[in-house]
Design a protein around this motif. Sequence first.
Motif, PDB file in Angstrom:
ATOM      1  N   PRO A  27       0.811  -1.228   0.000  1.00  0.00           N
ATOM      2  CA  PRO A  27       0.000   0.000   0.000  1.00  0.00           C
ATOM      3  C   PRO A  27       0.842   1.276   0.000  1.00  0.00           C
ATOM      4  O   PRO A  27       0.462   2.262  -0.634  1.00  0.00           O
ATOM      5  CB  PRO A  27      -0.821  -0.128   1.293  1.00  0.00           C
ATOM      6  N   VAL A  28       1.978   1.266   0.720  1.00  0.00           N
ATOM      7  CA  VAL A  28       2.845   2.447   0.730  1.00  0.00           C
ATOM      8  C   VAL A  28       3.414   2.700  -0.661  1.00  0.00           C
ATOM      9  O   VAL A  28       3.420   3.841  -1.158  1.00  0.00           O
ATOM     10  CB  VAL A  28       3.978   2.275   1.762  1.00  0.00           C
ATOM     11  N   ILE A  29       3.881   1.652  -1.310  1.00  0.00           N
ATOM     12  CA  ILE A  29       4.458   1.796  -2.661  1.00  0.00           C
ATOM     13  C   ILE A  29       3.395   2.250  -3.659  1.00  0.00           C
ATOM     14  O   ILE A  29       3.602   3.182  -4.441  1.00  0.00           O
ATOM     15  CB  ILE A  29       5.101   0.470  -3.103  1.00  0.00           C
ATOM     16  N   PHE A  30       2.236   1.584  -3.622  1.00  0.00           N
ATOM     17  CA  PHE A  30       1.171   1.911  -4.570  1.00  0.00           C
ATOM     18  C   PHE A  30       0.612   3.307  -4.301  1.00  0.00           C
ATOM     19  O   PHE A  30       0.304   4.059  -5.229  1.00  0.00           O
ATOM     20  CB  PHE A  30       0.057   0.867  -4.489  1.00  0.00           C
ATOM     21  N   GLY A  31       0.485   3.672  -3.017  1.00  0.00           N
ATOM     22  CA  GLY A  31       0.005   5.010  -2.674  1.00  0.00           C
ATOM     23  C   GLY A  31       0.954   6.096  -3.143  1.00  0.00           C
ATOM     24  O   GLY A  31       0.514   7.167  -3.596  1.00  0.00           O
ATOM     25  N   THR A  32       2.252   5.833  -3.039  1.00  0.00           N
ATOM     26  CA  THR A  32       3.242   6.799  -3.522  1.00  0.00           C
ATOM     27  C   THR A  32       3.123   6.967  -5.033  1.00  0.00           C
ATOM     28  O   THR A  32       3.207   8.087  -5.556  1.00  0.00           O
ATOM     29  CB  THR A  32       4.661   6.345  -3.156  1.00  0.00           C
ATOM     30  N   TYR A  33       2.910   5.869  -5.730  1.00  0.00           N
ATOM     31  CA  TYR A  33       2.714   5.929  -7.186  1.00  0.00           C
ATOM     32  C   TYR A  33       1.457   6.734  -7.528  1.00  0.00           C
ATOM     33  O   TYR A  33       1.474   7.588  -8.430  1.00  0.00           O
ATOM     34  CB  TYR A  33       2.622   4.519  -7.759  1.00  0.00           C
ATOM     35  N   LEU A  34       0.366   6.503  -6.782  1.00  0.00           N
ATOM     36  CA  LEU A  34      -0.892   7.201  -7.061  1.00  0.00           C
ATOM     37  C   LEU A  34      -0.758   8.708  -6.875  1.00  0.00           C
ATOM     38  O   LEU A  34      -1.493   9.480  -7.504  1.00  0.00           O
ATOM     39  CB  LEU A  34      -2.007   6.681  -6.151  1.00  0.00           C
ATOM     40  N   ALA A  35       0.162   9.145  -6.006  1.00  0.00           N
ATOM     41  CA  ALA A  35       0.332  10.577  -5.760  1.00  0.00           C
ATOM     42  C   ALA A  35       0.749  11.328  -7.017  1.00  0.00           C
ATOM     43  O   ALA A  35       0.580  12.548  -7.102  1.00  0.00           O
ATOM     44  CB  ALA A  35       1.367  10.796  -4.655  1.00  0.00           C
ATOM     45  N   PHE A  36       1.280  10.616  -7.989  1.00  0.00           N
ATOM     46  CA  PHE A  36       1.730  11.247  -9.232  1.00  0.00           C
ATOM     47  C   PHE A  36       0.793  10.913 -10.391  1.00  0.00           C
ATOM     48  O   PHE A  36       1.171  11.046 -11.561  1.00  0.00           O
ATOM     49  CB  PHE A  36       3.150  10.797  -9.570  1.00  0.00           C
ATOM     50  N   THR A  37      -0.423  10.481 -10.056  1.00  0.00           N
ATOM     51  CA  THR A  37      -1.379  10.112 -11.093  1.00  0.00           C
ATOM     52  C   THR A  37      -2.738  10.764 -10.825  1.00  0.00           C
ATOM     53  O   THR A  37      -3.007  11.261  -9.733  1.00  0.00           O
ATOM     54  CB  THR A  37      -1.594   8.590 -11.148  1.00  0.00           C
TER      55      THR A  37
END
Length: 288
Positions: A27-37
Amino acid sequence: MTARNTLIAYTFMLPFLILLVVYHTWPVIFGTYLAFTKYNIISPPQWVGLANFRELFADGQFWSGLRNSLKYILVVPVIQIIAILVALLVNRPLKGIGFFRTAYYVPVVTSFAVVGLIWNWMYQQGGPVTAVLGFLGLPQNGSFLNNPATALYAVMFVTLWKGIGYYMVLYLAGLQGISPELEEAATIDGATRTQVFWNITLPGLRPTILVCSLMSTISAIKVFEEIYVMTQGGPAGSTYSALFYTYSRAFVDFQYGLAAAAGIIIAVISILFGLINFKLTRGGKVDA
């Protein structure tokens, strides 16, 4: 032999490690990715770079929530000081002390839904709080939760009331880990109780103070449950917190990318205040 033991150890740890990766790391990795989308759960994520962060920095509502979250940190020193004093009180071998320890801890295990309902009733016009103020001859301006000038501080007091028992238990454990011989030796040498506290007890509690202040600071910055149950961010946004902003963007407006970007900023601020706590407590090291 060592490699075999290591393999056995990791085999026993494997179920926990899998859960850690699934429910924390990923979730931390995916959430960080979502911050730029740009992502609304219906359409696939679309890469937008730093657009979400630029939108946040231009959003007055986010800054208002962030200010309220930082203001909430005022709870931290107050709750730590009171928890230490209560721990010192219940650390004495007095008759019935177990009852008082339990009484102080009861709010901790009480659901915040229940706590919020009780304090909403207590704060309302004509409730116990305003009745006490009237008895003391102090001014009453209606419900504390309906007044933008007092609502945030009223919620902060509930956090203070509910959290004292939790930190009291941690400080009580810390007090019982301090060698009584040190305090006895200082007393024999002529030190007063105040001198013993400042020179032996408080330095001995430094590791516990670090842990408690870290947890309390992070909880204050990420305050949400109290706001959600008691005020929903009102009145007039006076209790709107940064994490409530994140919740609203994600689960009300379905702007998951924007919410993830706000979450990253909150995490960075939490880390910065964590470093400040380490500095102020000297890394939790006890003086030799």
